[in-house]
Write a protein that holds these residues in place. Structure first.
Motif, mmCIF file in Angstrom:
data_model
loop_
_atom_site.group_PDB
_atom_site.id
_atom_site.type_symbol
_atom_site.label_atom_id
_atom_site.label_comp_id
_atom_site.label_asym_id
_atom_site.label_seq_id
_atom_site.Cartn_x
_atom_site.Cartn_y
_atom_site.Cartn_z
ATOM 1 N N ASP A 117 0.966 -1.197 0.029
ATOM 2 C CA ASP A 117 0.173 -0.091 -0.040
ATOM 3 C C ASP A 117 0.882 1.318 0.019
ATOM 4 O O ASP A 117 0.635 2.310 -0.461
ATOM 5 C CB ASP A 117 -0.963 0.022 1.354
ATOM 6 N N GLY A 118 1.954 1.152 0.836
ATOM 7 C CA GLY A 118 2.810 2.523 0.691
ATOM 8 C C GLY A 118 3.452 2.820 -0.526
ATOM 9 O O GLY A 118 3.906 4.200 -0.922
ATOM 10 N N CYS A 119 3.724 1.929 -1.454
ATOM 11 C CA CYS A 119 4.322 2.356 -2.829
ATOM 12 C C CYS A 119 3.287 2.419 -3.746
ATOM 13 O O CYS A 119 3.532 2.989 -4.917
ATOM 14 C CB CYS A 119 5.301 1.229 -3.116
ATOM 15 N N LYS A 120 2.131 2.054 -3.619
ATOM 16 C CA LYS A 120 1.080 2.004 -4.579
ATOM 17 C C LYS A 120 0.710 3.546 -5.081
ATOM 18 O O LYS A 120 0.594 4.443 -4.025
ATOM 19 C CB LYS A 120 -0.251 1.802 -3.993
ATOM 20 N N GLY A 121 0.948 3.879 -6.181
ATOM 21 C CA GLY A 121 0.668 5.445 -6.749
ATOM 22 C C GLY A 121 1.910 6.390 -6.376
ATOM 23 O O GLY A 121 1.886 7.471 -6.679
ATOM 24 N N ALA A 122 2.943 5.991 -5.883
ATOM 25 C CA ALA A 122 4.062 6.624 -5.453
ATOM 26 C C ALA A 122 4.665 7.114 -6.676
ATOM 27 O O ALA A 122 4.492 6.409 -7.740
ATOM 28 C CB ALA A 122 5.156 5.867 -4.485
#
Length: 281
Positions: free
Chosen positions: A263-268
């Motif tokens: 979730d943390g790197c999603k869309g980063a």
């Protein structure tokens, strides 16, 4: 009657012999045949110079920076009634420099003719002052060699730049190729080596930040360029793809598949940096 004295008249003898006379500074020979020749001729009375060609160049010296060009004007002058085509040639060019005459062959005829000489250097042409020797040739007729100078000085070289990004969306466990873009602002090709790509930063989405979901540069792995060097970067813009390098050899970026970065790197958004070495030809 008174005697009238008789006048005495002596006979005049005409002598036809050779004699030398100095008239107005010109040495003449008077022959018994009556033919008069000017001293110093070739025996036929022909005082015309031999047929030939002469060269004149302007200016006699030029100074250029590496990677630029210098121009000269070449004047071909016939002598002694010469008529024919004259080919121009040059020697003494520094390494990496080339010369072009426009036109390369002249037909001066009864008058003179001119051509432009353009000497081009590259960013790798050695610095220094060079003597360039020029001559004109027409069959067995050659002009005297004319020498001009060319001074090559250091120029201000703008560095080439490297850019690029993943060709698709990064997902956990996937790898995406990067078609590197090479921008060469110079006027000669560069040989590029040592390409590297690295992840220098990650910007998470507002939702990931609010939920304290981590994503760091260490969540990404770079596989560096595996093609052969050097890569030729012509003046202007080019890329690995336009250089004919297959995509399998391009750098790749892969996102690790861990429970923390789902979730943390999603869309980063990731920040990439590039490095490489360019050597002028």
């Amino acid at each position: 009657m008174p005697r009238i004295p008789e006048l005495f008249r002596s006979p005049i003898r005409t002598v036809r012999t050779g004699a030398k006379m100095l008239l107005a500074g010109l040495l003449l020979t008077i022959l018994t045949s009556g033919v008069v020749l000017a001293a110093g001729t070739n025996g036929n009375g022909n005082q015309n110079p031999p047929k030939g060609i002469t060269l004149q160049l302007a200016p006699t010296s030029r100074s250029v920076t590496q990677g630029t060009s210098a121009s000269y004007n070449v004047m071909v002058q016939p002598t002694g009634g010469f008529a024919g085509n004259v080919s121009l040639s040059i020697s003494g060019l520094p390494a990496g420099a080339t010369a072009a005459f426009s036109p390369a062959v002249l037909a001066p005829g009864p008058g003179s003719a001119s051509a432009d000489l353009n000497v081009s250097t590259t960013s790798a042409t050695p610095l220094g002052t060079y003597s360039l020797s020029l001559k004109g040739t027409s069959g067995t007729v050659q002009s005297a060699v004319v020498v001009v100078s060319l001074t090559v000085t250091a120029g201000q070289h703008q560095p080439f730049t490297i850019s690029g990004g993943p060709a698709g969306l990064l997902t956990p466990g996937s790898a995406v190729s990067i078609d590197l873009q090479l921008a060469n602002p110079g006027n000669s090709s560069l040989n590029v080596t040592g390409l590297t790509v690295s992840v220098t930063g990650v910007t998470r989405t507002a939702q990931a930040v609010a939920n304290n979901r981590p994503c760091n540069p260490s969540d990404y792995v770079i596989t560096q360029f595996s093609g052969s060097y050097p890569i030729s970067a012509p003046p202007g813009n080019s890329s690995l793809s336009t250089s004919g390098i297959p995509a399998a050899r391009w750098p790749q970026i892969r996102m690790l598949d861990t429970s923390l970065n789902q979730d943390g790197c999603k869309g980063a958004t990731i920040q990439l940096s590039y490095s490489g070495t360019g050597q002028g030809n």
